[in-house]
Motif scaffolding. Structure first.
Motif, PDB file in Angstrom:
ATOM      1  N   LEU A  26       0.838  -1.164  -0.079  1.00  0.00           N
ATOM      2  CA  LEU A  26      -0.097   0.132   0.013  1.00  0.00           C
ATOM      3  C   LEU A  26       0.861   1.290   0.141  1.00  0.00           C
ATOM      4  O   LEU A  26       1.745   1.504   0.806  1.00  0.00           O
ATOM      5  CB  LEU A  26      -1.010   0.142   1.114  1.00  0.00           C
ATOM      6  CG  LEU A  26      -1.857   1.205   1.527  1.00  0.00           C
ATOM      7  CD1 LEU A  26      -2.809   1.333   0.362  1.00  0.00           C
ATOM      8  CD2 LEU A  26      -2.423   1.173   2.666  1.00  0.00           C
ATOM      9  N   ALA A  27       0.520   2.051  -0.847  1.00  0.00           N
ATOM     10  CA  ALA A  27       1.774   3.231  -1.096  1.00  0.00           C
ATOM     11  C   ALA A  27       0.593   4.597  -1.287  1.00  0.00           C
ATOM     12  O   ALA A  27      -0.448   4.443  -1.210  1.00  0.00           O
ATOM     13  CB  ALA A  27       2.556   2.952  -2.313  1.00  0.00           C
ATOM     14  N   GLY A  28       1.534   5.711  -1.404  1.00  0.00           N
ATOM     15  CA  GLY A  28       0.809   6.804  -1.807  1.00  0.00           C
ATOM     16  C   GLY A  28       0.502   7.671  -0.864  1.00  0.00           C
ATOM     17  O   GLY A  28       1.132   7.628   0.422  1.00  0.00           O
ATOM     18  N   ASP A  42      -3.322   3.578  -3.403  1.00  0.00           N
ATOM     19  CA  ASP A  42      -2.530   2.965  -4.649  1.00  0.00           C
ATOM     20  C   ASP A  42      -1.773   1.566  -4.110  1.00  0.00           C
ATOM     21  O   ASP A  42      -1.224   1.608  -3.019  1.00  0.00           O
ATOM     22  CB  ASP A  42      -1.051   3.925  -4.909  1.00  0.00           C
ATOM     23  CG  ASP A  42      -1.899   5.081  -5.432  1.00  0.00           C
ATOM     24  OD1 ASP A  42      -2.502   5.261  -6.260  1.00  0.00           O
ATOM     25  OD2 ASP A  42      -1.094   6.299  -4.991  1.00  0.00           O
ATOM     26  N   ILE A  43      -2.089   0.581  -4.767  1.00  0.00           N
ATOM     27  CA  ILE A  43      -1.898  -0.631  -4.249  1.00  0.00           C
ATOM     28  C   ILE A  43      -0.857  -1.279  -5.203  1.00  0.00           C
ATOM     29  O   ILE A  43      -1.275  -1.339  -6.407  1.00  0.00           O
ATOM     30  CB  ILE A  43      -3.119  -1.631  -4.031  1.00  0.00           C
ATOM     31  CG1 ILE A  43      -3.862  -1.067  -2.737  1.00  0.00           C
ATOM     32  CG2 ILE A  43      -2.721  -2.940  -3.788  1.00  0.00           C
ATOM     33  CD1 ILE A  43      -5.082  -1.817  -2.536  1.00  0.00           C
ATOM     34  N   ARG A  92       9.440   5.063  -5.807  1.00  0.00           N
ATOM     35  CA  ARG A  92       8.968   5.790  -4.542  1.00  0.00           C
ATOM     36  C   ARG A  92       7.741   4.939  -4.070  1.00  0.00           C
ATOM     37  O   ARG A  92       7.574   5.019  -2.545  1.00  0.00           O
ATOM     38  CB  ARG A  92       8.688   7.446  -4.860  1.00  0.00           C
ATOM     39  CG  ARG A  92       8.386   8.149  -3.633  1.00  0.00           C
ATOM     40  CD  ARG A  92       8.031   9.588  -4.027  1.00  0.00           C
ATOM     41  NE  ARG A  92       8.847  10.382  -4.333  1.00  0.00           N
ATOM     42  CZ  ARG A  92       9.011  10.804  -5.568  1.00  0.00           C
ATOM     43  NH1 ARG A  92       8.115  10.846  -6.390  1.00  0.00           N
ATOM     44  NH2 ARG A  92      10.050  11.791  -5.696  1.00  0.00           N
ATOM     45  N   MET A  93       7.183   4.632  -4.736  1.00  0.00           N
ATOM     46  CA  MET A  93       5.786   3.851  -4.278  1.00  0.00           C
ATOM     47  C   MET A  93       6.439   2.578  -3.576  1.00  0.00           C
ATOM     48  O   MET A  93       5.742   2.086  -2.454  1.00  0.00           O
ATOM     49  CB  MET A  93       4.830   3.650  -5.333  1.00  0.00           C
ATOM     50  CG  MET A  93       4.017   4.936  -5.806  1.00  0.00           C
ATOM     51  SD  MET A  93       2.532   4.318  -6.458  1.00  0.00           S
ATOM     52  CE  MET A  93       3.148   3.667  -8.135  1.00  0.00           C
ATOM     53  N   LYS A 110      12.092  -3.860  -2.591  1.00  0.00           N
ATOM     54  CA  LYS A 110      12.123  -2.625  -1.652  1.00  0.00           C
ATOM     55  C   LYS A 110      13.527  -2.077  -1.879  1.00  0.00           C
ATOM     56  O   LYS A 110      13.767  -0.803  -1.861  1.00  0.00           O
ATOM     57  CB  LYS A 110      11.294  -2.599  -0.445  1.00  0.00           C
ATOM     58  CG  LYS A 110      10.016  -2.816  -0.334  1.00  0.00           C
ATOM     59  CD  LYS A 110       9.568  -2.750   0.874  1.00  0.00           C
ATOM     60  CE  LYS A 110       9.540  -1.712   1.770  1.00  0.00           C
ATOM     61  NZ  LYS A 110       8.655  -0.618   1.443  1.00  0.00           N
ATOM     62  N   LYS A 111      14.668  -2.891  -1.699  1.00  0.00           N
ATOM     63  CA  LYS A 111      16.046  -2.465  -1.552  1.00  0.00           C
ATOM     64  C   LYS A 111      16.268  -1.851  -2.723  1.00  0.00           C
ATOM     65  O   LYS A 111      16.947  -1.013  -3.015  1.00  0.00           O
ATOM     66  CB  LYS A 111      16.786  -3.563  -1.131  1.00  0.00           C
ATOM     67  CG  LYS A 111      18.284  -3.483  -1.133  1.00  0.00           C
ATOM     68  CD  LYS A 111      19.013  -4.543  -0.777  1.00  0.00           C
ATOM     69  CE  LYS A 111      20.611  -4.402  -0.727  1.00  0.00           C
ATOM     70  NZ  LYS A 111      21.294  -5.574  -0.458  1.00  0.00           N
ATOM     71  N   GLU A 112      15.996  -2.503  -4.047  1.00  0.00           N
ATOM     72  CA  GLU A 112      16.341  -2.195  -5.264  1.00  0.00           C
ATOM     73  C   GLU A 112      15.591  -0.685  -5.516  1.00  0.00           C
ATOM     74  O   GLU A 112      16.342   0.201  -5.992  1.00  0.00           O
ATOM     75  CB  GLU A 112      15.608  -3.122  -6.348  1.00  0.00           C
ATOM     76  CG  GLU A 112      15.969  -2.771  -7.649  1.00  0.00           C
ATOM     77  CD  GLU A 112      15.594  -3.902  -8.640  1.00  0.00           C
ATOM     78  OE1 GLU A 112      15.576  -3.542  -9.741  1.00  0.00           O
ATOM     79  OE2 GLU A 112      15.038  -5.049  -8.153  1.00  0.00           O
ATOM     80  N   ALA A 113      14.547  -0.531  -5.157  1.00  0.00           N
ATOM     81  CA  ALA A 113      13.921   0.993  -5.226  1.00  0.00           C
ATOM     82  C   ALA A 113      14.432   1.896  -4.394  1.00  0.00           C
ATOM     83  O   ALA A 113      15.222   3.127  -4.959  1.00  0.00           O
ATOM     84  CB  ALA A 113      12.225   0.882  -4.888  1.00  0.00           C
ATOM     85  N   SER A 114      15.041   1.446  -3.204  1.00  0.00           N
ATOM     86  CA  SER A 114      15.698   2.609  -2.168  1.00  0.00           C
ATOM     87  C   SER A 114      16.945   2.987  -2.846  1.00  0.00           C
ATOM     88  O   SER A 114      17.431   3.978  -2.593  1.00  0.00           O
ATOM     89  CB  SER A 114      15.537   1.770  -0.911  1.00  0.00           C
ATOM     90  OG  SER A 114      14.454   1.676  -0.328  1.00  0.00           O
TER      91      SER A 114
END
Length: 235
Positions: A26-28, A42-43, A92-93, A110-114
């Motif tokens: 769940l993001a946004g 935003d899912i 970011r999401m 999540k690690k890749e995104a960060s």
């Protein structure tokens, strides 16, 4: 009737539509504590059985819901495209997202995104800086010379977008559009953001262009100021 809180609604949505997914986030704005009466959920779904990524809109459990569905690899091109355009919507999401379900795939994504977010966008080349400086100059000249209020308003809109892009990208920061212009500027420099908003707010309220013109000058000065004479593209 009071609608479910975001987490409860998101969990119910997952159970109804994606009970066998490998992971969900769940993001946004509701996750950032910035939700409003018109906010949606935003899912992000990760499901290795879907052949390709897709996006779909729902109204469920009294919430508007935007769902972004990916398989084990389809999110990667979105990460790369966002990096290239310097607008990291998907990373970011994923980075800020709250885990709704996970069979072990979420941590690595999540690690890749960060890591992508922390690296920032690719630095502009000197040629790109000059091109952007030229178009910023051209738009500023249109703004200064315009005496038609209707046209002037929309030139100001373009000028604000070009100016925010120039400031952020020459400082190797992520950019944004719409509400993310201000959010991206604040992440870079809150003091400058206040100047930026005040200058354009003054113009929109009073028609006084001086603060906007002065601000553009300050931003461009370290790069040689306005650029028009001698600029060439594709010669």
């Amino acid at each position: 009737m009071n609608k479910d809180n975001p987490m409860e609604a998101a969990q119910k949505f997952i159970q109804k539509y994606f009970p066998s997914c490998n992971g969900a986030l769940l993001a946004g704005s509701v996750v950032r504590g910035e939700g409003t009466d018109t906010s949606d959920l935003d899912i992000i779904i990760f499901d290795e059985t879907v052949p390709s990524s897709y996006r779909e809109s729902f109204i469920e459990f009294d919430w508007p819901i935007e769902v972004f569905v990916h398989n084990a690899s389809s999110y990667k091109p979105f990460f790369e495209t966002d990096r290239e355009r310097a607008q990291p919507s998907m990373p970011r999401m994923v980075s800020e997202g709250i885990i709704l379900s996970d069979d072990g795939v979420i941590e690595a994504i999540k690690k890749e995104a960060s890591e992508l977010l922390n690296e920032g966008p690719e630095k502009w080349s000197e040629e790109t800086v000059q091109i952007k400086r030229y178009f910023l100059t051209d738009t500023l000249d249109d703004f200064v010379g315009c005496s038609n209020r209707a046209e002037e308003i929309f030139i100001a809109n373009t000028l604000a977008e070009l100016l925010s892009e120039f400031v952020l990208r020459t400082n190797c920061h992520w950019i944004g559009t719409s509400k993310w212009i201000v959010r991206s500027l604040k992440a870079f420099d809150e003091g400058f953001t206040n100047q930026f908003v005040e200058a354009f707010d003054t113009y929109y309220k009073t028609g006084d262009k001086r603060e906007v013109i002065h601000l553009v000058g300050i931003v461009m000065e370290p790069f040689g100021g306005r650029l028009l004479e001698g600029f060439s593209l594709g010669k």
